[in-house]
Design a protein around this motif. Structure first.
Motif: not given
Length: 316
Positions: A262-277, A293-301
């Motif tokens: 059910r979380f087969h796309l989660l790695n894409y989100g984690l990739a975006v989080i790493l690029v953002f950080i 703002v960082s917290l909001g971005v991470v939660l949103g992603i």
């Protein structure tokens, strides 16, 4: 390395970690080898998350009591929460690799708990050392932030590129090296790491699993520790947010094991989080992104990725 946390809070934190490990290794050991069900995993996951929030509340009170500033206490507790969420999110990718390792070695479910318990202790020791070294480097060499940031951006891009590909342990160089160094039995011998065959003491497949889990801890620590330094340079916040995320790793593993598809796309989100950080670290001297703002971005992603995953999950 300066920290805002008073000495007594360090003592409370260490006592809590030792108490948690005592529960895992002594009290839960009496249960023996058994398969962890979804309900038990969910209950323990909720307990660990709840304890993390309780500790953060205690941290907020300690900062306010020692400084007299509610605003500063709010800022520091928000840093802990953001760091905890980032480390917890990256731990999910760690768990998917554990699932791959357990599947590759056909680890019986009743033995998986012990492997994870040992892996957690190793991760705590490893990350404590790396955090101390990382904190010292940042204090002495500010430009290390740019190196960390660039590394996270490259890691995020690599994770996005590999997200849709099926990992294969057969070509893993570390596994090939381990097999050359250690003669391994073809079958498990209970929860033992060593067994005797033809009069010779050799490793069991469980020893190989432990070695691969330890290697995974090293790889993911290199990724995740720079990420938390983008939020705060306080060693107390860096260490505690990491450790609290790790302590709940075992329960989260068994919980996600039942819902991995059910979380087969989660790695894409984690990739975006790493690029953002990583971008946040690279731009820190040009524009400092607020912690909120960082917290909001991470939660949103994470929210978007999980909803997207649930909507497009394959039917089972």
């Amino acid at each position: 390395m300066e920290t805002i946390a008073p000495l007594w809070l360090w003592i409370v934190f260490v006592a809590f970690v030792l108490g948690a490990l005592f529960v895992d290794f002594v009290l839960l050991k009496k249960q023996g080898a058994h398969e962890v069900g979804v309900k038990q995993a969910l209950n323990w996951s909720l307990v660990w998350v709840g304890l993390s929030f309780v500790f953060n509340a205690l941290f907020w009170w300690a900062v306010k009591d020692s400084t007299g500033s509610s605003a500063l206490a709010n800022e520091k507790s928000l840093e802990f929460l953001t760091g905890y969420l980032i480390e917890k999110s990256l731990a999910v990718d760690n768990i998917f690799v554990f699932l791959l390792i357990f599947s590759y070695f056909s680890v019986p479910p009743v033995y998986q708990k012990r492997v994870l318990m040992i892996g957690i202790v190793g991760a705590i020791v490893l990350r404590t050392g790396m955090i101390l070294v990382g904190g010292w480097l940042l204090a002495e060499f500010h430009w290390i932030l740019y190196v960390f940031g660039a590394f996270l951006i490259l890691t995020g891009v690599k994770m996005w590129w590999a997200a849709g590909q099926e990992p294969d342990l057969n070509d893993n160089p570390a596994l090939k090296l381990l097999r050359k160094l250690l003669p391994v039995s073809k079958t498990y011998d209970g929860e033992k790491f060593w067994t005797v065959e033809n009069g010779k003491r050799i490793a069991t497949p469980l020893m190989m699993v432990i070695a691969m889990v330890a290697l995974t801890d090293v790889i993911f620590a290199v990724d995740s520790i720079p990420a938390i330094f983008a939020i705060t340079s306080d060693p107390f916040i860096v260490l505690t947010s990491n450790v609290f995320a790790i302590l709940g790793l075992r329960a989260m593993f068994f919980l996600l094991q039942a819902a991995a598809s059910r979380f087969h796309l989660l790695n894409y989100g984690l990739a975006v989080i790493l690029v953002f950080i990583g971008s946040k670290m690279v731009l820190i001297d040009v524009f400092k992104i607020p912690v909120a703002v960082s917290l909001g971005v991470v939660l949103g992603i994470l929210a978007i990725t999980m909803l997207w995953s649930a909507k497009t999950a394959p039917n089972t």
